[in-house]
Design an enzyme around this catalytic site. Structure first.
Site, PDB file in Angstrom:
ATOM      1  N   THR A   1     121.772  41.215  71.347  1.00 48.81           N
ATOM      2  CA  THR A   1     122.838  41.285  70.219  1.00 48.81           C
ATOM      3  C   THR A   1     122.384  41.418  68.963  1.00 48.81           C
ATOM      4  O   THR A   1     120.877  41.048  68.328  1.00 48.81           O
ATOM      5  CB  THR A   1     123.673  40.066  70.334  1.00 48.81           C
ATOM      6  N   ASP A   2     123.101  41.963  67.878  1.00 51.44           N
ATOM      7  CA  ASP A   2     122.712  42.076  66.478  1.00 51.44           C
ATOM      8  C   ASP A   2     122.759  40.625  65.744  1.00 51.44           C
ATOM      9  O   ASP A   2     121.996  40.633  64.756  1.00 51.44           O
ATOM     10  CB  ASP A   2     123.694  43.030  65.477  1.00 51.44           C
TER      11      ASP A   2
ATOM     12  N   TYR B   1     124.613  31.132  69.174  1.00 51.69           N
ATOM     13  CA  TYR B   1     124.527  32.369  69.990  1.00 51.69           C
ATOM     14  C   TYR B   1     123.420  33.417  69.505  1.00 51.69           C
ATOM     15  O   TYR B   1     122.637  33.702  70.658  1.00 51.69           O
ATOM     16  CB  TYR B   1     125.892  33.153  69.666  1.00 51.69           C
TER      17      TYR B   1
ATOM     18  N   GLY C   1     133.139  42.257  82.655  1.00 52.42           N
ATOM     19  CA  GLY C   1     132.913  42.519  81.201  1.00 52.42           C
ATOM     20  C   GLY C   1     133.040  43.824  80.908  1.00 52.42           C
ATOM     21  O   GLY C   1     133.085  44.904  81.743  1.00 52.42           O
TER      22      GLY C   1
ATOM     23  N   ASP D   1     126.033  33.282  89.265  1.00 53.53           N
ATOM     24  CA  ASP D   1     126.840  32.419  88.282  1.00 53.53           C
ATOM     25  C   ASP D   1     125.590  32.267  87.165  1.00 53.53           C
ATOM     26  O   ASP D   1     124.673  31.328  87.825  1.00 53.53           O
ATOM     27  CB  ASP D   1     127.164  31.218  88.928  1.00 53.53           C
TER      28      ASP D   1
END
Length: 300
Positions: free
Chosen positions: A101-102, A125, A10, A36
């Site tokens: 995250t936002d 998400y 990433g 994983d």
């Protein structure tokens, strides 16, 4: 100091490996198949073999629209796996940094979101990432949750690379102009997390468990796209006209926050670090991506 970073392919993991050089920090990147997140039983052997001083969980299922169709997989990767990783690191007396995250916010605020604002995710998400935050807090008291937004870089998939790629085949692009946030360069995010890691090494703990860290400056997707293509044109890269549209005109399964700006003042105060201005960082990223493309073409 040895740091185990998940999600080895990433943007953030690759940026951490670059930015740690010369800072007396060893970054060990891990990802599939050795570790994983869809199969948390793989965590034990990697933790034992690496024996890190700190773990940064940068792996996630980030397909926002895809997750609307596969919520079980989203929660498996974004919530259950971090919970198990946090449990194992607690048992081994290892601190953990969870990247979030936002999207944990609903986007309805007229002001940048602070850490004290109540989350209200509107997507699978966002729900799964918030569950991951809560699990990490519950399973390992020696934790740091860092929310970020709109990450881009010369690596992997991101908005900057998508716009440049689209401009290679299309003369006119439509980009949403009524959704706002803080574009964040992955190397800046990496620098901030490394600052937090050094703080932990010096003080054997974090002052608080939740922080926001995003790029400086407010932007819409349309403004970012224009900046990308202006720099690309100046460098002889792909060009296209950009047409602003409203979010309702962009068909997507998962709703996007109208405003997902993050207030990063707490992070700056406690760790002495601020990310760069989004315009400067987008310009640099475009230059690097175009240079990478030219280099690859020359090699072929």
């Amino acid at each position: 100091m040895k740091i185990l970073v998940t999600g080895k392919n990433g943007q953030l993991a690759r940026s951490l490996a670059v930015r740690a050089q010369g800072h007396d920090i060893e970054i060990v990147l891990a990802g599939r198949p050795e570790i994983d997140h869809a199969n948390p039983s793989t965590f034990v052997s990697v933790l034992k073999s690496v024996a890190p001083h700190l773990v940064i969980n940068a792996a996630a299922h980030t397909g926002v629209d895809q997750q609307e169709d596969e919520p079980q997989r989203a929660f498996r990767i974004n919530a259950e796996a971090p919970a198990e990783l946090a449990r194992l690191t607690r048992l081994a007396a290892i601190p953990i940094i969870q990247v979030s995250t936002d999207y944990v916010f609903d986007g309805k605020s007229s002001e940048p979101y602070a850490e004290t604002d109540k989350p209200n995710p509107q997507t699978v998400y966002g729900l799964s990432k918030l569950a991951g935050e809560q699990a990490v807090r519950s399973e390992n008291p020696d934790h740091l949750v860092v929310r970020t937004a709109w990450v881009f870089s010369r690596y992997g998939r991101n908005f900057v690379k998508t716009i440049l790629s689209a401009a290679q085949t299309r003369k006119r692009l439509q980009v949403v102009a009524d959704q706002f946030g803080n574009p964040t360069e992955a190397h800046d995010l990496a620098d901030g997390l490394l600052a937090a890691a050094r703080f932990w090494r010096e003080h054997q703990g974090f002052l608080q468990g939740l922080y926001h860290l995003a790029g400086q400056g407010r932007a819409s997707w349309y403004e970012v796209a224009r900046q990308i293509l202006e720099i690309s044109k100046a460098m002889g890269g792909p060009i296209a006209d950009v047409e602003p549209i409203v979010g309702d005109q962009w068909v997507a399964k998962a709703p996007r926050p109208a405003n997902s700006e993050l207030n990063s003042e707490r992070f700056a105060h406690d760790f002495g670090y601020r990310a760069g201005d989004w315009r400067d960082r987008v310009s640099s990223a475009v230059g690097n991506i175009i240079a990478d493309s030219v280099t690859c073409h020359d090699i072929r």
